[in-house]
Write an enzyme that holds these catalytic residues in place. Structure first.
Site, PDB file in Angstrom:
ATOM      1  NE  ARG A 231       4.410  -1.688  -6.540  1.00 11.94           N
ATOM      2  CZ  ARG A 231       4.837  -2.863  -6.119  1.00 11.94           C
ATOM      3  NH1 ARG A 231       3.979  -3.757  -5.688  1.00 11.94           N
ATOM      4  NH2 ARG A 231       6.128  -3.139  -6.112  1.00 11.94           N
ATOM      5  CD  GLU A 260       4.834  -2.296   1.602  1.00 10.74           C
ATOM      6  OE1 GLU A 260       4.958  -3.515   1.356  1.00 10.74           O
ATOM      7  OE2 GLU A 260       3.956  -1.593   1.070  1.00 10.74           O
ATOM      8  CG  HIS A 279       1.794  -5.027   0.528  1.00 13.42           C
ATOM      9  ND1 HIS A 279       2.895  -4.464  -0.077  1.00 13.42           N
ATOM     10  CD2 HIS A 279       1.002  -5.453  -0.491  1.00 13.42           C
ATOM     11  CE1 HIS A 279       2.782  -4.567  -1.399  1.00 13.42           C
ATOM     12  NE2 HIS A 279       1.629  -5.169  -1.670  1.00 13.42           N
TER      13      HIS A 279
END
Length: 316
Positions: A231, A260, A279
């Site tokens: 994370r 993000e 990601h």
């Protein structure tokens, strides 16, 4: 139990895909939504929510009083665990044992790119230069894996194939036997000091938020590699930027970030010792995740224990 449980599928992108899959399995009351506005019109009577980035504040509305179970479409559930909008009676589950193969391959694909200096050979090819050089090896390097769940165990397996030394850090210690040396949550500095590579796969909890700070980063070898597939908030990002700007660390391979998409103004984009991916290390394939959801729905209707139940105290 009849298959008429009221199910709401929510994702900002194409919730119909999962809704159709569930309907084909015989569930007769399946609705889908992709915006908070749609949720408001379809929430009443809902018993099961299958979602990614669900607008949690809407669970405080009286229409949500029948919700019994929330199935996350991802492995990370820090938003759900940290929400005061979800009643204690609601069961939260997450996706487990699905992302290990892809995320572990991501780790080693990125590391091989660094250690084999693929960028150098590609540059030489573009310039038509015949320039042999000796590459570095993963063999014999010490990899530290912070987080020894299902994903961490897959990384351990592949590190063994490369004849690496493996150190691990975990909060439970249940998988300590898988690594050559194990460290606990209060041993970050001794854990990182001997590492050539640090891989972060921990869940985000109050104990792990910004656990990789300036002190931890500066305790690493100057030529060590950092990989974060856990994370974004595991790392104190501003402190990481300062450490990288000083030239400390060979490279930071980052797939997750505090914000993000990563803002274009973020200095990480332009640092030469940073590798950024959007990601993408743990792709959610519809086939695998869909089958996982159906298996859990079957368990729910049979009154059997669900897969991936989240312990709210531990945060995962």
């Amino acid at each position: 139990m009849a298959l008429d449980t009221n199910i709401l599928v929510y994702t900002p992108d194409s919730p119909e895909t999962y809704a159709e899959l569930i309907q084909k399995a015989g569930y007769t009351s399946v609705r889908c939504a992709s915006t908070p506005e749609e949720v408001k019109t379809k929430l009443e009577g809902t018993e099961v929510i299958i979602a990614w980035k669900f607008p949690l504040s809407l669970l405080e509305r009286p229409e949500a009083n029948r919700v019994k179970w929330i199935q996350s479409l991802g492995a990370g559930v820090d938003d759900l665990v940290g929400s005061s909008s979800i009643g204690e009676q609601v069961v939260i589950t997450r996706i487990v044992d699905q992302f290990g193969p892809s995320m572990s391959e991501y780790v080693f694909g990125q590391l091989l790119h660094v250690y084999q200096d693929v960028a150098r050979t590609r540059a030489a090819q573009r310039e038509k230069r015949w320039e042999p050089f000796v590459t570095d090896l993963l063999q014999g390097k010490t990899m530290g894996i912070a987080g020894l769940g299902s994903i961490g165990r897959e990384v351990v397996k592949k590190a063994r194939a490369f004849d690496m030394r493996i150190h691990g850090l975990s909060y439970s210690g249940r998988a300590a036997h898988l690594v050559d040396r194990h460290f606990g949550p209060n041993e970050w500095i001794p854990f990182v000091k001997e590492l050539d590579i640090l891989v972060l796969i921990l869940p985000l909890t109050e104990q792990t938020r910004h656990v990789v700070n300036r002190e931890v980063l500066q305790s690493m070898k100057p030529d060590a590699c950092l990989v974060n597939i856990g994370r974004g908030h595991l790392i104190a990002e501003d402190e990481l930027i300062e450490v990288l700007q000083s030239g400390h660390l060979r490279v930071a391979i980052l797939d997750v970030f505090q914000q993000e998409p990563l803002p274009k103004s973020n200095p990480l984009w332009e640092l030469p010792n940073v590798s950024i991916t959007p990601h993408m290390s743990g792709p959610s394939t519809q086939e695998r995740i869909g089958q996982y959801i159906l298996d859990n729905l079957t368990r729910f209707h049979r009154g059997e224990p669900l897969l991936g139940v989240v312990n709210r105290r531990s945060g995962y």
